[in-house]
Design an enzyme around this catalytic site. Structure first.
Site, short mmCIF file in Angstrom:
data_model
loop_
_atom_site.label_atom_id
_atom_site.label_comp_id
_atom_site.label_asym_id
_atom_site.label_seq_id
_atom_site.Cartn_x
_atom_site.Cartn_y
_atom_site.Cartn_z
N ARG A 54 5.71 -8.47 -14.01
CA ARG A 54 6.01 -9.84 -14.43
C ARG A 54 6.51 -9.88 -15.87
O ARG A 54 7.24 -10.78 -16.25
CB ARG A 54 4.76 -10.72 -14.22
CG ARG A 54 3.55 -10.27 -14.96
CD ARG A 54 2.25 -10.87 -14.40
NE ARG A 54 1.78 -10.14 -13.21
CZ ARG A 54 0.65 -10.40 -12.57
NH1 ARG A 54 -0.13 -11.40 -12.97
NH2 ARG A 54 0.30 -9.71 -11.51
N LYS A 69 -4.10 3.38 -13.55
CA LYS A 69 -4.40 3.34 -12.12
C LYS A 69 -5.22 4.57 -11.73
O LYS A 69 -5.15 5.60 -12.40
CB LYS A 69 -3.09 3.38 -11.32
CG LYS A 69 -2.27 2.11 -11.35
CD LYS A 69 -1.03 2.25 -10.48
CE LYS A 69 -0.15 1.01 -10.56
NZ LYS A 69 -0.77 -0.18 -9.99
N1 BES Z 1 3.45 -1.98 -8.97
C1 BES Z 1 2.19 -2.61 -8.86
C2 BES Z 1 2.00 -3.37 -7.56
C3 BES Z 1 1.78 -2.52 -6.32
C4 BES Z 1 0.52 -2.04 -6.03
C5 BES Z 1 2.79 -2.31 -5.44
C6 BES Z 1 0.31 -1.31 -4.87
C7 BES Z 1 2.59 -1.59 -4.28
C8 BES Z 1 1.34 -1.10 -4.00
C9 BES Z 1 2.01 -3.61 -9.99
O1 BES Z 1 2.63 -3.30 -11.17
C10 BES Z 1 0.55 -3.70 -10.27
O2 BES Z 1 0.00 -2.72 -10.70
N2 BES Z 1 -0.03 -4.84 -10.01
C11 BES Z 1 -1.41 -5.04 -10.21
C12 BES Z 1 -1.58 -6.40 -10.84
C13 BES Z 1 -2.98 -6.70 -11.30
C14 BES Z 1 -3.34 -5.80 -12.46
C15 BES Z 1 -3.03 -8.14 -11.67
C16 BES Z 1 -2.11 -4.98 -8.86
O3 BES Z 1 -1.55 -5.45 -7.88
O4 BES Z 1 -3.18 -4.40 -8.79
MN MN Z 2 1.44 -2.10 -12.46
#
Ligand code: BES
Ligand code: MN
Ligand code: ZN
Length: 481
Positions: free
Chosen positions: A337, A263
């Site tokens: 997931r 990230k």
């Molecule tokens: N924990 C995050 C989701 C999240 C993002 C929660 C921002 C709260 C605020 C999750 O694990 C994630 O990173 N999801 C990705 C999925 C994508 C790579 C398909 C996302 O939402 O960007």
């Molecule tokens: Mn994630």
């Protein structure tokens, strides 16, 4: 902090000795013959107080009351939202003065939803995170007396709300803790501590047991971290032995840096909240121990970190889940997931009446619904409607999202049974479609709380949601006495 409900109006409240008395004044206020009523009437007449929500008047040692401080607060029509807004402001204005005992008095008989809002708002407004501060400003408030002339009518709602608050505060505590103070091991210890409560038990599995179960998807996420994973199994047995349980599954990523699909740095600290689903499961069990419904509930928490290292899982890696389905990990940041799918398969052994998973799953859900409503996905109509209704009743709202088969299209891959990534469009739904593949054996619902579990910015912190929604739902399953 202890909540109590008393059948009394302004007359009674004015004789209560306390550090602060908050009087909630609605637009249809009618003065009685007592002195405090007369004072409220005067302030309204003079224009110093308005009944519009958000308007407050602060008084110090007025002769009309035994309280040291009195706050008169407008609540407009007296709806839940008004009561919440008024109390957030009013409690905020008195909480710095070593407030120990607070009386909140409804000047007119309180609506049920207003009582619910009052309990929650006082708790939220007086909450203080202290765990990792060297000079903590701890909450001084120990006793909250809620006064309304129709206390009998609102008793049940009051007790429910107070029971939810104890759980939601536990949820906030664990969600707020930084990741180095809330490792999978510490989270498991918090769950084990809950097993001290009546009717609650807990079992914790480590890497060896999880490997033996074949949870290849969960293990793939954990493998980049030095912190060993934990799989937490909580049980609340309030019902009979033969009663099938409801299973709650909480995403317990204690820190999510994204893994190799890392990230960006900005706001990455907020990914300590990525175990908010797990924290909400802990909170629900705390509430169940307080409210003691005659039901059985199982809580499952796959807990680990999602980090980068030489041993981290890589984009393109294919793993085998506990269900036997193979998964191509196209993006290591779609880890929620992966840990959830194995926990969902594990849930089968309980032959549950329903399984609800709770997860800070997708940024896409934040874009879709913001911070107001959680995303609700349900494969079963009755379950979906019951959870939606519970959210409304608990003032912890959610919104139903679709699960059309077409949304699963993007999860197809040439190299495994399924990929952990759909397209960007409809990302929250694609994630839910992925989970749905592991839920064929029971009615299932999924709550995406990515937008609602915490607040960003100056008010950064956990909200304790969706403990209210979940407890409210579970209470509807208990046979009414
Ligand atoms: N924990 C995050 C989701 C999240 C993002 C929660 C921002 C709260 C605020 C999750 O694990 C994630 O990173 N999801 C990705 C999925 C994508 C790579 C398909 C996302 O939402 O960007
Ligand atoms: Mn994630
Ligand atoms: Zn995550």
């Amino acid at each position: 902090m202890n909540f109590e409900l008393k059948p009394m109006g302004l007359v009674g409240a004015s004789t209560e000795k306390c550090d602060a008395l908050i009087v909630l004044v609605a637009q249809d206020f009618k003065a009685g013959k007592d002195d405090l009523s007369a004072l409220v009437a005067q302030t309204l007449k003079s224009g110093d107080l308005e009944t519009k929500t958000g308007k407050c008047l602060f008084l110090y040692r007025p002769v009309q009351a035994h309280a040291t401080r009195v706050v008169l607060a407008g609540i407009g029509s007296g709806a839940a939202r008004d009561v919440r807004a008024a109390l957030m402001a009013a409690v905020g204005s008195v909480k710095s003065s070593a407030l120990k005992k607070l009386v909140v008095c409804f000047a007119a008989p309180a609506r049920e939803d207003a009582v619910r809002a009052a309990v929650t708002a006082v708790a939220d407004a007086s909450y203080s995170y202290t765990t990792t501060k060297s000079k903590p400003e701890a909450r001084t408030l120990t006793k909250v007396l809620l006064a309304t002339s129709n206390a009998n009518e609102v008793q049940r709602t009051f007790e429910r709300a107070a029971g939810i608050v104890v759980g939601a505060e536990l949820t906030k505590e664990w969600a707020n803790r930084p990741a180095n103070h809330a490792t999978p091991t510490l989270l498991a210890q918090a769950a084990q501590a809950l097993a001290e409560l009546p009717k609650v038990s807990c079992e914790v599995l480590g890497p060896k047991e999880v490997a033996k179960l074949g949870m290849g998807a969960f293990m793939a996420v954990a493998q980049g971290s030095d912190q060993p994973l934990r799989f937490i199994v909580l049980k609340y047995n309030g019902g009979t032995k033969t009663q099938a349980p409801t299973v709650l599954v909480g995403k317990g990523i204690t820190f999510d840096c994204g893994g190799i699909s890392i990230k960006p740095a900005a706001e990455m600290d907020e990914m300590k909240f990525d175990m908010s689903g797990a924290a909400s499961v802990l909170g629900v069990f705390r509430s169940l121990a307080a409210l003691k419904p005659a039901i059985n509930v199982v809580g499952l928490i796959p807990a680990c970190e999602n980090l980068v290292s030489g041993s981290a899982v890589k984009p393109g890696d294919v793993v085998t889940s506990m269900s036997g389905q193979t998964i191509e990990i196209l993006n290591t940041d779609a880890e929620g997931r992966l840990v959830l799918c194995d926990a969902l398969t594990y849930a089968e052994r309980f032959k549950p009446t329903a399984v609800v998973d709770i997860a800070t799953l997708t940024g896409a859900c934040v874009i879709a619904l913001g911070g107001v409503r959680s995303g609700l996905f349900a494969s079963n109509e009755d379950l979906g409607m019951a959870l939606f209704a519970a959210g409304e009743a608990a003032q912890d709202v959610c919104w139903r999202m679709p699960l059309d088969e077409e949304y699963a299209e993007g999860l197809k891959t040439n190299f495994a049974d399924v990929a952990n990534l759909g397209g960007r469009a409809g990302g929250a739904i694609a994630a839910a479609k992925f989970l749905q593949r592991f839920t064929e054996k029971f009615p299932w619902a999924h709550l995406d709380i990515a937008g609602t579990a915490w607040k960003s910015g100056a008010a950064k912190g956990a909200t304790g949601r969706p403990v209210g929604l979940l407890v409210e739902y579970l209470m509807t399953l208990a046979p009414t006495k």
